[in-house]
Motif scaffolding. Structure first.
Motif, PDB file in Angstrom:
ATOM      1  N   ASP A  29      13.891  14.659 -33.182  1.00  0.00           N
ATOM      2  CA  ASP A  29      13.442  14.639 -34.576  1.00  0.00           C
ATOM      3  C   ASP A  29      13.979  15.794 -35.415  1.00  0.00           C
ATOM      4  N   LEU A  30      14.455  16.861 -34.788  1.00  0.00           N
ATOM      5  CA  LEU A  30      15.013  17.991 -35.549  1.00  0.00           C
ATOM      6  C   LEU A  30      16.454  17.740 -35.999  1.00  0.00           C
ATOM      7  N   ALA A  31      17.136  16.817 -35.369  1.00  0.00           N
ATOM      8  CA  ALA A  31      18.574  16.625 -35.611  1.00  0.00           C
ATOM      9  C   ALA A  31      18.914  16.337 -37.065  1.00  0.00           C
ATOM     10  N   GLY A  32      18.089  15.626 -37.764  1.00  0.00           N
ATOM     11  CA  GLY A  32      18.372  15.333 -39.165  1.00  0.00           C
ATOM     12  C   GLY A  32      18.162  16.524 -40.080  1.00  0.00           C
ATOM     13  N   ARG A  33      17.452  17.520 -39.583  1.00  0.00           N
ATOM     14  CA  ARG A  33      17.125  18.692 -40.403  1.00  0.00           C
ATOM     15  C   ARG A  33      17.776  19.975 -39.914  1.00  0.00           C
ATOM     16  N   VAL A  34      18.316  19.940 -38.693  1.00  0.00           N
ATOM     17  CA  VAL A  34      18.941  21.125 -38.094  1.00  0.00           C
ATOM     18  C   VAL A  34      20.273  20.699 -37.499  1.00  0.00           C
ATOM     19  N   THR A  35      21.346  21.372 -37.905  1.00  0.00           N
ATOM     20  CA  THR A  35      22.692  21.040 -37.445  1.00  0.00           C
ATOM     21  C   THR A  35      23.183  22.097 -36.466  1.00  0.00           C
ATOM     22  N   ALA A  36      23.767  21.651 -35.363  1.00  0.00           N
ATOM     23  CA  ALA A  36      24.433  22.569 -34.438  1.00  0.00           C
ATOM     24  C   ALA A  36      25.818  22.827 -35.013  1.00  0.00           C
ATOM     25  N   VAL A  37      26.099  24.078 -35.424  1.00  0.00           N
ATOM     26  CA  VAL A  37      27.334  24.364 -36.155  1.00  0.00           C
ATOM     27  C   VAL A  37      28.381  25.120 -35.346  1.00  0.00           C
ATOM     28  N   LYS A  38      27.977  25.787 -34.266  1.00  0.00           N
ATOM     29  CA  LYS A  38      28.953  26.603 -33.547  1.00  0.00           C
ATOM     30  C   LYS A  38      28.443  26.912 -32.151  1.00  0.00           C
ATOM     31  N   TYR A  39      29.385  27.021 -31.219  1.00  0.00           N
ATOM     32  CA  TYR A  39      29.060  27.463 -29.871  1.00  0.00           C
ATOM     33  C   TYR A  39      29.982  28.617 -29.503  1.00  0.00           C
ATOM     34  N   ASP A  40      29.407  29.705 -28.998  1.00  0.00           N
ATOM     35  CA  ASP A  40      30.177  30.868 -28.559  1.00  0.00           C
ATOM     36  C   ASP A  40      30.064  30.958 -27.039  1.00  0.00           C
ATOM     37  N   ALA A  41      31.137  30.617 -26.340  1.00  0.00           N
ATOM     38  CA  ALA A  41      31.128  30.614 -24.879  1.00  0.00           C
ATOM     39  C   ALA A  41      30.969  32.014 -24.299  1.00  0.00           C
ATOM     40  N   ASP A  42      31.474  33.030 -24.986  1.00  0.00           N
ATOM     41  CA  ASP A  42      31.367  34.400 -24.473  1.00  0.00           C
ATOM     42  C   ASP A  42      29.924  34.857 -24.357  1.00  0.00           C
ATOM     43  N   THR A  43      29.093  34.457 -25.292  1.00  0.00           N
ATOM     44  CA  THR A  43      27.685  34.855 -25.280  1.00  0.00           C
ATOM     45  C   THR A  43      26.746  33.714 -24.922  1.00  0.00           C
ATOM     46  N   ALA A  44      27.301  32.527 -24.697  1.00  0.00           N
ATOM     47  CA  ALA A  44      26.512  31.319 -24.403  1.00  0.00           C
ATOM     48  C   ALA A  44      25.463  31.085 -25.489  1.00  0.00           C
ATOM     49  N   THR A  45      25.901  31.234 -26.748  1.00  0.00           N
ATOM     50  CA  THR A  45      25.014  31.105 -27.897  1.00  0.00           C
ATOM     51  C   THR A  45      25.369  29.866 -28.707  1.00  0.00           C
ATOM     52  N   THR A  47      24.706  28.162 -32.291  1.00  0.00           N
ATOM     53  CA  THR A  47      24.247  28.492 -33.644  1.00  0.00           C
ATOM     54  C   THR A  47      23.754  27.232 -34.331  1.00  0.00           C
ATOM     55  N   LEU A  48      22.543  27.332 -34.891  1.00  0.00           N
ATOM     56  CA  LEU A  48      21.909  26.205 -35.552  1.00  0.00           C
ATOM     57  C   LEU A  48      21.687  26.507 -37.026  1.00  0.00           C
ATOM     58  N   GLN A  49      21.892  25.488 -37.864  1.00  0.00           N
ATOM     59  CA  GLN A  49      21.717  25.615 -39.311  1.00  0.00           C
ATOM     60  C   GLN A  49      20.624  24.662 -39.773  1.00  0.00           C
ATOM     61  N   PRO A  50      19.419  25.182 -40.054  1.00  0.00           N
ATOM     62  CA  PRO A  50      18.366  24.327 -40.601  1.00  0.00           C
ATOM     63  C   PRO A  50      18.615  24.056 -42.081  1.00  0.00           C
ATOM     64  N   ASP A  51      18.101  22.931 -42.568  1.00  0.00           N
ATOM     65  CA  ASP A  51      18.315  22.595 -43.978  1.00  0.00           C
ATOM     66  C   ASP A  51      17.194  23.078 -44.892  1.00  0.00           C
ATOM     67  N   SER A  52      16.132  23.648 -44.306  1.00  0.00           N
ATOM     68  CA  SER A  52      15.009  24.131 -45.116  1.00  0.00           C
ATOM     69  C   SER A  52      14.241  25.192 -44.334  1.00  0.00           C
ATOM     70  N   SER A  53      13.360  25.885 -45.027  1.00  0.00           N
ATOM     71  CA  SER A  53      12.508  26.874 -44.361  1.00  0.00           C
ATOM     72  C   SER A  53      11.594  26.213 -43.345  1.00  0.00           C
ATOM     73  N   ALA A  54      11.096  25.044 -43.667  1.00  0.00           N
ATOM     74  CA  ALA A  54      10.224  24.322 -42.738  1.00  0.00           C
ATOM     75  C   ALA A  54      10.968  23.953 -41.458  1.00  0.00           C
ATOM     76  N   ALA A  55      12.226  23.514 -41.594  1.00  0.00           N
ATOM     77  CA  ALA A  55      13.026  23.173 -40.420  1.00  0.00           C
ATOM     78  C   ALA A  55      13.348  24.419 -39.606  1.00  0.00           C
ATOM     79  N   ALA A  56      13.613  25.539 -40.266  1.00  0.00           N
ATOM     80  CA  ALA A  56      13.877  26.801 -39.568  1.00  0.00           C
ATOM     81  C   ALA A  56      12.660  27.226 -38.758  1.00  0.00           C
ATOM     82  N   THR A  57      11.489  27.105 -39.347  1.00  0.00           N
ATOM     83  CA  THR A  57      10.250  27.445 -38.642  1.00  0.00           C
ATOM     84  C   THR A  57      10.044  26.521 -37.450  1.00  0.00           C
TER      85      THR A  57
END
Length: 94
Positions: A29-45, A47-57
Motif C-alpha cells: 500500500d505504500l508503493a503509490g505514495r513512496v518511490t524507491a529512487v536509488k540503491y547504494d551497494a557500498d552502504t546497502a542503503t 533511498t525512498l522518496q515519499p510524496d507527502s508528510s503523511a507518507a514519510a511518517t
C-alpha cells in the motif's frame, strides 16, 4: 525470487535491482505514495522518496517491517540494511 538469487549466487547489486523493480510488490500500500529512487551497494542503503508528510511518517513507522520484507524478497539482509527516507518533494541526486 529468493531461490533464483540463491541458485545463481547473485550478489547484492543484482538482487537490489530486483528491489527497485519490485518495489510496488514489496511495499504494497505504500508503493503509490513512496518511490524507491536509488540503491547504494557500498552502504546497502535503499533511498525512498515519499510524496507527502503523511507518507514519510508511514514509511518511518514501518521501516523495520519493510527491511524484513526486502530481506524475504532478496534472500537475506545483506542486500538492504538501511533505508534513507527523504523528505517529501526533496529528491536526492542519483
Amino acid at each position: 525470487m529468493q531461490q533464483l538469487i540463491a541458485d545463481r549466487a547473485w550478489k547484492a547489486p543484482v538482487a537490489a535491482g530486483g528491489v527497485l523493480d519490485r518495489w510496488s510488490h514489496i511495499a504494497d500500500d505504500l508503493a503509490g505514495r513512496v518511490t524507491a529512487v536509488k540503491y547504494d551497494a557500498d552502504t546497502a542503503t535503499l533511498t525512498l522518496q515519499p510524496d507527502s508528510s503523511a507518507a514519510a511518517t508511514a514509511v518511518r513507522h514501518r521501516q523495520h517491517a519493510l527491511l524484513d520484507r526486502i530481506a524475504e524478497e532478496t534472500g537475506g539482509r545483506e542486500t538492504v540494511r538501511r533505508l534513507e527516507i527523504l523528505g517529501p518533494g526533496r529528491r536526492k541526486a542519483a
